[in-house]
Motif scaffolding. Structure first.
Motif, mmCIF file in Angstrom:
data_model
loop_
_atom_site.group_PDB
_atom_site.id
_atom_site.type_symbol
_atom_site.label_atom_id
_atom_site.label_comp_id
_atom_site.label_asym_id
_atom_site.label_seq_id
_atom_site.Cartn_x
_atom_site.Cartn_y
_atom_site.Cartn_z
ATOM 1 N N LEU A 68 0.830 -1.208 0.000
ATOM 2 C CA LEU A 68 0.000 0.000 0.000
ATOM 3 C C LEU A 68 0.863 1.255 0.000
ATOM 4 O O LEU A 68 0.530 2.247 -0.653
ATOM 5 N N GLY A 69 1.981 1.219 0.718
ATOM 6 C CA GLY A 69 2.907 2.348 0.708
ATOM 7 C C GLY A 69 3.509 2.569 -0.667
ATOM 8 O O GLY A 69 3.678 3.706 -1.118
ATOM 9 N N LEU A 70 3.825 1.484 -1.363
ATOM 10 C CA LEU A 70 4.340 1.594 -2.728
ATOM 11 C C LEU A 70 3.284 2.170 -3.658
ATOM 12 O O LEU A 70 3.574 3.032 -4.494
ATOM 13 N N PHE A 71 2.050 1.732 -3.499
ATOM 14 C CA PHE A 71 0.940 2.256 -4.306
ATOM 15 C C PHE A 71 0.729 3.739 -4.030
ATOM 16 O O PHE A 71 0.542 4.530 -4.964
ATOM 17 N N ILE A 72 0.761 4.122 -2.766
ATOM 18 C CA ILE A 72 0.552 5.523 -2.406
ATOM 19 C C ILE A 72 1.671 6.405 -2.943
ATOM 20 O O ILE A 72 1.425 7.518 -3.420
ATOM 21 N N SER A 73 2.897 5.910 -2.891
ATOM 22 C CA SER A 73 4.022 6.741 -3.318
ATOM 23 C C SER A 73 3.973 7.042 -4.810
ATOM 24 O O SER A 73 4.435 8.100 -5.237
ATOM 25 N N TYR A 74 3.407 6.137 -5.601
ATOM 26 C CA TYR A 74 3.319 6.381 -7.038
ATOM 27 C C TYR A 74 2.056 7.116 -7.449
ATOM 28 O O TYR A 74 1.969 7.617 -8.568
ATOM 29 N N THR A 75 1.045 7.163 -6.599
ATOM 30 C CA THR A 75 -0.209 7.808 -6.992
ATOM 31 C C THR A 75 -0.413 9.149 -6.282
ATOM 32 O O THR A 75 -0.495 10.176 -6.935
ATOM 33 N N PHE A 76 -0.518 9.142 -4.976
ATOM 34 C CA PHE A 76 -0.890 10.348 -4.234
ATOM 35 C C PHE A 76 0.283 11.034 -3.553
ATOM 36 O O PHE A 76 0.199 12.199 -3.209
ATOM 37 N N GLY A 77 1.329 10.305 -3.285
ATOM 38 C CA GLY A 77 2.420 10.829 -2.476
ATOM 39 C C GLY A 77 2.244 10.392 -1.038
ATOM 40 O O GLY A 77 1.131 10.290 -0.533
ATOM 41 N N ILE A 78 3.354 10.124 -0.381
ATOM 42 C CA ILE A 78 3.289 9.596 0.981
ATOM 43 C C ILE A 78 3.149 10.732 1.978
ATOM 44 O O ILE A 78 3.980 11.632 2.038
ATOM 45 N N SER A 79 2.084 10.679 2.731
ATOM 46 C CA SER A 79 1.882 11.550 3.885
ATOM 47 C C SER A 79 1.115 10.740 4.919
ATOM 48 O O SER A 79 0.550 9.690 4.613
ATOM 49 N N SER A 80 1.097 11.203 6.134
ATOM 50 C CA SER A 80 0.423 10.439 7.190
ATOM 51 C C SER A 80 -1.077 10.347 6.933
ATOM 52 O O SER A 80 -1.700 9.325 7.234
ATOM 53 N N CYS A 81 -1.650 11.384 6.350
ATOM 54 C CA CYS A 81 -3.083 11.364 6.054
ATOM 55 C C CYS A 81 -3.404 10.341 4.962
ATOM 56 O O CYS A 81 -4.387 9.599 5.071
#
Length: 107
Positions: A68-81
């Motif tokens: 999920l972190g890998l998916f978030i980093s490529y789509t939305f960007g990693i933030s706590s929210c």
């Protein structure tokens, strides 16, 4: 000895609520994603022993959080929210599938 030192350091340098948030956050992120995923896939309780299930919960939770972190980093960007909302949606989706399976089983 080192463990006692770490506990004392955490109690001195952090507030009690911060330590409680860290403990609850670790439990939620290291247990629930795998728990809901395994229970939605393998609904039969006799397939695994309780120790095997617990091991699968922990290992799959770590893998799921990584993916999920890998998916978030490529789509939305990693933030706590973003991490919070993604884990929330993951847990809600699989908990709803568990409820639907149990409802259909009772019919």
């Amino acid at each position: 000895m080192l463990f006692c030192f770490l506990i004392e350091y955490c109690l001195i340098s952090y507030d009690v609520w911060t330590i409680l948030q860290i403990i609850v956050g670790c439990i939620i992120s290291l247990f629930f994603p795998g728990y809901f995923f395994i229970n939605s896939l393998f609904f039969d309780d006799e397939l695994f022993t309780s120790l095997e299930k617990f091991g699968l919960y922990l290992v799959l939770s770590i893998c799921i959080i990584g993916l999920l972190g890998l998916f978030i980093s490529y789509t939305f960007g990693i933030s706590s929210c973003n991490i919070l909302w993604t884990l929330l949606l993951w847990n809600m989706f699989f908990s709803i599938t568990i409820v639907i399976k149990r409802y259909n089983l009772l019919k």
